[in-house]
Motif scaffolding. Structure first.
Motif, mmCIF file in Angstrom:
data_model
loop_
_atom_site.group_PDB
_atom_site.id
_atom_site.type_symbol
_atom_site.label_atom_id
_atom_site.label_comp_id
_atom_site.label_asym_id
_atom_site.label_seq_id
_atom_site.Cartn_x
_atom_site.Cartn_y
_atom_site.Cartn_z
ATOM 1 N N LEU A 96 37.280 56.640 -34.963
ATOM 2 C CA LEU A 96 36.798 57.308 -35.639
ATOM 3 C C LEU A 96 36.419 59.051 -35.330
ATOM 4 N N GLN A 136 26.935 56.137 -41.134
ATOM 5 C CA GLN A 136 26.993 57.016 -42.538
ATOM 6 C C GLN A 136 26.414 57.592 -42.840
ATOM 7 N N CYS A 164 30.380 59.910 -39.824
ATOM 8 C CA CYS A 164 31.310 59.456 -39.397
ATOM 9 C C CYS A 164 32.901 59.736 -40.380
ATOM 10 N N GLU A 165 33.825 59.639 -40.242
ATOM 11 C CA GLU A 165 34.266 59.430 -40.784
ATOM 12 C C GLU A 165 35.632 58.525 -40.502
ATOM 13 N N LEU A 166 36.219 57.280 -40.980
ATOM 14 C CA LEU A 166 37.571 56.434 -40.073
ATOM 15 C C LEU A 166 38.298 57.011 -39.909
ATOM 16 N N HIS A 192 35.579 51.949 -44.525
ATOM 17 C CA HIS A 192 34.429 53.003 -44.423
ATOM 18 C C HIS A 192 33.135 52.865 -44.714
#
Length: 148
Positions: free
Chosen positions: A39, A23, A27-29, A15
């Protein structure tokens, strides 16, 4: 999650290595393993278009990153290569509004030594299809070889 997926610590490592735009939009992995990546993004007003729906460019970004990741998994995250997008098609099927949690679920469809093909579904929290697409990507330099 399969036995070959990355641990929480490895997910954080990957991430942190994904591009600044990923970033910047927040977003979030969620998951990353051989030939797949997921994601998530909580839609904020800054992610919307003038019709107060999720902006197509934000959709494209989520799908591009998820598909690029799904073809670059390595046992050790340090050995991961970057992906260069050669082509990408997106079909938009439903609007999403602020407050929605959107997931991009990508899988590698075919892979050679240098080039891979991927597909991606963009889903809301009720698993409704927001958009779907496919892309062709080239494996680039090792992530560790790039300037920080």
């Amino acid at each position: 999650m399969s036995a070959t997926d990355y641990s929480s610590e490895q997910l954080l490592q990957v991430h942190a290595s994904v591009t600044g735009f990923f970033q910047d939009i927040g977003c979030e992995l969620l998951a990353y393993g051989p030939e797949h990546a997921t994601l998530a993004l909580d839609l904020l007003p800054r992610h919307l278009n003038n019709a107060s729906n999720m902006h197509g460019g934000v959709m494209a970004t989520l799908m591009d990153v998820a598909m690029g990741l799904c073809g670059t998994w390595e046992t050790d995250p340090v050995d991961r290569r970057v992906a260069l997008t050669l082509s990408m098609n997106i079909n938009f099927s439903r609007a999403a509004a602020a407050g929605s949690r959107i997931r991009a679920q990508a899988k590698c469809r075919s892979s050679g030594h240098k080039v891979f093909m991927a597909s991606c579904d963009l889903l809301d929290e009720q698993d409704r299809l927001i958009a779907f697409g496919e892309g062709v990507f080239k494996r680039g330099a090792l992530r560790r070889e790039l300037p920080t």
